[in-house]
Scaffold this motif. Structure first.
Motif, PDB file in Angstrom:
ATOM      1  N   ASP A  30    -167.960  58.746   6.728  1.00  0.00           N
ATOM      2  CA  ASP A  30    -168.729  57.946   7.679  1.00  0.00           C
ATOM      3  C   ASP A  30    -169.745  57.070   6.947  1.00  0.00           C
ATOM      4  O   ASP A  30    -169.974  55.913   7.323  1.00  0.00           O
ATOM      5  N   LYS A  31    -170.363  57.639   5.910  1.00  0.00           N
ATOM      6  CA  LYS A  31    -171.333  56.870   5.122  1.00  0.00           C
ATOM      7  C   LYS A  31    -170.660  55.683   4.439  1.00  0.00           C
ATOM      8  O   LYS A  31    -171.195  54.571   4.411  1.00  0.00           O
ATOM      9  N   VAL A  32    -169.482  55.940   3.859  1.00  0.00           N
ATOM     10  CA  VAL A  32    -168.756  54.874   3.172  1.00  0.00           C
ATOM     11  C   VAL A  32    -168.400  53.763   4.148  1.00  0.00           C
ATOM     12  O   VAL A  32    -168.610  52.572   3.873  1.00  0.00           O
ATOM     13  N   LYS A  33    -167.875  54.129   5.298  1.00  0.00           N
ATOM     14  CA  LYS A  33    -167.486  53.122   6.294  1.00  0.00           C
ATOM     15  C   LYS A  33    -168.696  52.336   6.784  1.00  0.00           C
ATOM     16  O   LYS A  33    -168.640  51.105   6.930  1.00  0.00           O
ATOM     17  N   GLN A  34    -169.802  53.030   7.049  1.00  0.00           N
ATOM     18  CA  GLN A  34    -171.012  52.375   7.532  1.00  0.00           C
ATOM     19  C   GLN A  34    -171.532  51.367   6.520  1.00  0.00           C
ATOM     20  O   GLN A  34    -171.833  50.206   6.864  1.00  0.00           O
ATOM     21  N   ARG A  35    -171.612  51.781   5.245  1.00  0.00           N
ATOM     22  CA  ARG A  35    -172.147  50.894   4.216  1.00  0.00           C
ATOM     23  C   ARG A  35    -171.191  49.735   3.945  1.00  0.00           C
ATOM     24  O   ARG A  35    -171.624  48.592   3.752  1.00  0.00           O
ATOM     25  N   ARG A  36    -169.891  50.006   3.942  1.00  0.00           N
ATOM     26  CA  ARG A  36    -168.904  48.944   3.735  1.00  0.00           C
ATOM     27  C   ARG A  36    -169.032  47.885   4.827  1.00  0.00           C
ATOM     28  O   ARG A  36    -168.991  46.674   4.547  1.00  0.00           O
ATOM     29  N   THR A  37    -169.214  48.325   6.069  1.00  0.00           N
ATOM     30  CA  THR A  37    -169.366  47.403   7.190  1.00  0.00           C
ATOM     31  C   THR A  37    -170.638  46.579   7.051  1.00  0.00           C
ATOM     32  O   THR A  37    -170.652  45.372   7.322  1.00  0.00           O
ATOM     33  N   GLU A  38    -171.724  47.217   6.610  1.00  0.00           N
ATOM     34  CA  GLU A  38    -172.988  46.504   6.409  1.00  0.00           C
ATOM     35  C   GLU A  38    -172.837  45.388   5.380  1.00  0.00           C
ATOM     36  O   GLU A  38    -173.467  44.325   5.487  1.00  0.00           O
ATOM     37  N   LEU A  39    -172.031  45.635   4.345  1.00  0.00           N
ATOM     38  CA  LEU A  39    -171.821  44.634   3.297  1.00  0.00           C
ATOM     39  C   LEU A  39    -170.787  43.586   3.677  1.00  0.00           C
ATOM     40  O   LEU A  39    -170.569  42.633   2.932  1.00  0.00           O
ATOM     41  N   GLY A  40    -170.140  43.774   4.818  1.00  0.00           N
ATOM     42  CA  GLY A  40    -169.128  42.817   5.255  1.00  0.00           C
ATOM     43  C   GLY A  40    -167.844  42.898   4.460  1.00  0.00           C
ATOM     44  O   GLY A  40    -167.127  41.898   4.328  1.00  0.00           O
ATOM     45  N   LEU A  41    -167.534  44.083   3.936  1.00  0.00           N
ATOM     46  CA  LEU A  41    -166.339  44.264   3.120  1.00  0.00           C
ATOM     47  C   LEU A  41    -165.217  44.874   3.941  1.00  0.00           C
ATOM     48  O   LEU A  41    -165.450  45.758   4.770  1.00  0.00           O
ATOM     49  N   SER A  42    -164.009  44.411   3.706  1.00  0.00           N
ATOM     50  CA  SER A  42    -162.840  45.069   4.270  1.00  0.00           C
ATOM     51  C   SER A  42    -162.495  46.275   3.395  1.00  0.00           C
ATOM     52  O   SER A  42    -163.010  46.423   2.279  1.00  0.00           O
ATOM     53  N   GLN A  43    -161.617  47.140   3.873  1.00  0.00           N
ATOM     54  CA  GLN A  43    -161.172  48.256   3.052  1.00  0.00           C
ATOM     55  C   GLN A  43    -160.485  47.744   1.789  1.00  0.00           C
ATOM     56  O   GLN A  43    -160.640  48.321   0.711  1.00  0.00           O
TER      57      GLN A  43
END
Length: 214
Positions: free
Chosen positions: A5-18
């Protein structure tokens, strides 16, 4: 909050796709990131690489110390090597490279950047430039540090550092079916730059990663 969940949250904040996060970590596809975000257990080494790629601390990812939430990198040292328990490789930083219409770059380093050895290969040489301009947004932002792997050749479709008639660019190299070669921007507001037969054109490096200090 769990690691995934932390990884997904931070990735979304940075505007990065998987896929973009996977590229930062050296994976060939987004499937590894998808598995992590869905709760797959990972090693300490992978956690360190995730922290590096997401510009946060390991305690933040592991919910050990919430007060360290979103710890950012500092110029010349992305994360404390003592905290990550990994070796930092010294990469020379040169003057800004154009993510716009072209800019000169001095050939003497102006600073040095610490890049964790989990992100680079000992068999390769690297250099870095601050990005200047917005032509490579949203992938690369103005002021980001762009780390390149030094090379004299690059495959079509890859982002790299290029010298064209004495000006230096960070662009995506493309070769069209008619044989013509171009430098493309990620930002559609910028026109592609043609590479003419008699131009002084050189490949300087292949894009490896970007690092931010804010």
């Amino acid at each position: 909050m769990e690691l995934g969940d932390k990884v997904k949250q931070r990735r979304t904040e940075l505007g990065l796709s998987q896929g973009e996060l996977a590229e930062r970590m050296g994976y060939s596809s987004r499937s590894s990131i998808n598995k992590i975000e869905n709760g797959r257990a990972v090693s300490q080494k992978i956690i360190a690489r995730l922290a590096e790629a997401l510009n946060v601390s390991i305690p933040y990812l592991m919910s050990w110390e919430e007060e360290e939430d979103k710890q950012k990198c500092e110029r010349g040292n992305l994360l404390s090597p003592e905290r990550l328990q990994i070796h930092l490789n010294t990469v020379p930083v040169y003057d800004p490279i154009s993510c716009g219409t072209g800019k000169w770059v001095d050939e003497q380093p102006v600073d040095y950047l610490g890049v964790p050895d989990t992100m680079v290969s000992k068999a390769c040489h690297y250099f870095a430039n601050p990005a200047y301009g917005d032509s490579m947004e949203p992938r690369i932002l103005n002021g980001d540090y762009i780390v390149f792997e030094q090379t004299e050749s690059i495959d079509p479709g890859c982002i790299g550092a290029f010298s064209l008639n004495g000006e230096y660019f960070c662009k995506r190299f493309k070769k069209l079916p008619d044989g013509s070669m171009w430098l493309f921007s990620e930002n559609p507001r910028y026109d592609p730059i043609p590479i003419q037969r008699d131009d002084d054109f050189r490949v300087l490096g292949k894009y490896r990663m970007r690092m931010t200090e804010n």
